[in-house]
Design a protein around this motif. Structure first.
Motif, PDB file in Angstrom:
ATOM      1  N   LEU A  99      18.705   5.748  80.317  1.00 51.02           N
ATOM      2  CA  LEU A  99      18.956   4.970  79.102  1.00 51.02           C
ATOM      3  C   LEU A  99      18.069   3.724  79.059  1.00 51.02           C
ATOM      4  CD1 LEU A  99      20.546   4.715  76.508  1.00 51.02           C
ATOM      5  CD2 LEU A  99      22.320   3.506  77.792  1.00 51.02           C
ATOM      6  N   LEU A 100      17.886   3.080  80.197  1.00 51.86           N
ATOM      7  CA  LEU A 100      17.000   1.920  80.258  1.00 51.86           C
ATOM      8  C   LEU A 100      15.586   2.305  79.848  1.00 51.86           C
ATOM      9  CD1 LEU A 100      16.475  -1.084  81.299  1.00 51.86           C
ATOM     10  CD2 LEU A 100      15.642   0.066  83.342  1.00 51.86           C
ATOM     11  N   ALA A 101      15.108   3.451  80.341  1.00 49.36           N
ATOM     12  CA  ALA A 101      13.747   3.896  80.009  1.00 49.36           C
ATOM     13  C   ALA A 101      13.610   4.178  78.524  1.00 49.36           C
ATOM     14  CB  ALA A 101      13.383   5.140  80.824  1.00 49.36           C
ATOM     15  N   VAL A 102      14.614   4.798  77.921  1.00 54.39           N
ATOM     16  CA  VAL A 102      14.569   5.090  76.482  1.00 54.39           C
ATOM     17  C   VAL A 102      14.522   3.798  75.679  1.00 54.39           C
ATOM     18  CG1 VAL A 102      15.924   6.035  74.563  1.00 54.39           C
ATOM     19  CG2 VAL A 102      15.681   7.345  76.670  1.00 54.39           C
ATOM     20  N   LYS A 103      15.393   2.860  76.014  1.00 54.78           N
ATOM     21  CA  LYS A 103      15.433   1.583  75.293  1.00 54.78           C
ATOM     22  C   LYS A 103      14.146   0.782  75.500  1.00 54.78           C
ATOM     23  CE  LYS A 103      19.626   1.870  73.661  1.00 54.78           C
ATOM     24  NZ  LYS A 103      19.925   1.929  72.258  1.00 54.78           N
ATOM     25  N   ALA A 104      13.623   0.778  76.731  1.00 58.61           N
ATOM     26  CA  ALA A 104      12.384   0.053  77.002  1.00 58.61           C
ATOM     27  C   ALA A 104      11.216   0.676  76.242  1.00 58.61           C
ATOM     28  CB  ALA A 104      12.102   0.037  78.494  1.00 58.61           C
TER      29      ALA A 104
END
Length: 165
Positions: free
Chosen positions: A150-155
């Motif tokens: 999820l962090l990678a998607v948001k970043a």
């Protein structure tokens, strides 16, 4: 072709570490703990886990730190253009994306190999100690995606928005 995504992700991660962003800091701590677990293994019953730890240690011992590993993970998501409508997506499928992102993490110099994304995506025999097995790539992707997906998607979304402005 892959280096610009990594450079954008590295700049994003570095800036957010300077700004003490909670999610980025937590991700770096998680990666640091993964490296510590690889240095002192406690389980020896899972070959995929042992191969993953071995590859992670090889990358870390070559000078790749947790922040660069996080930037690599984010850049793998940033490179995913299957849903943007652009012609010729870089990833052929979810499986191809997963395995290429694992390769991006667990190879010391994946950006120096111009054809790394064009490798066969079917299970294949190992060619020496540095070649990652199919099960190792799948294991690594699942482990990292469950912790940092999820962090990678948001970043990646934030980087794309910054790039459009």
């Amino acid at each position: 072709m892959w280096r610009p995504f990594f450079q954008q992700a590295e700049k994003f991660v570095t800036q957010h570490l300077v700004d003490d962003h909670a999610a980025i800091s937590a991700a770096v701590r998680w990666i640091t703990n993964e490296i510590k677990a690889a240095e002192s293994p406690t389980r020896f019953d899972d070959p995929a886990l042992l191969d993953y730890w071995s590859a992670l240690l090889r990358v870390h011992r070559s000078g790749i730190e947790a922040t660069e590993l996080l930037a690599r993970w984010v850049s793998g998501e940033l490179a995913d253009d299957r849903f943007t409508g652009e012609p010729g997506p870089r990833y052929a499928s979810d499986t191809h994306a997963a395995h290429q992102r694992a390769r991006l993490l667990l190879y010391v110099k994946p950006l120096n190999r111009p054809a790394w994304a064009k490798c066969q995506v079917e299970p294949q025999a190992s060619r020496g100690r540095t070649r990652l097995l199919w099960r190792t790539r799948a294991f690594a992707f699942e482990r990292w995606n469950s912790a940092l997906g999820l962090l990678a998607v948001k970043a990646a979304d934030a980087i794309r928005q910054q790039h459009q402005q």
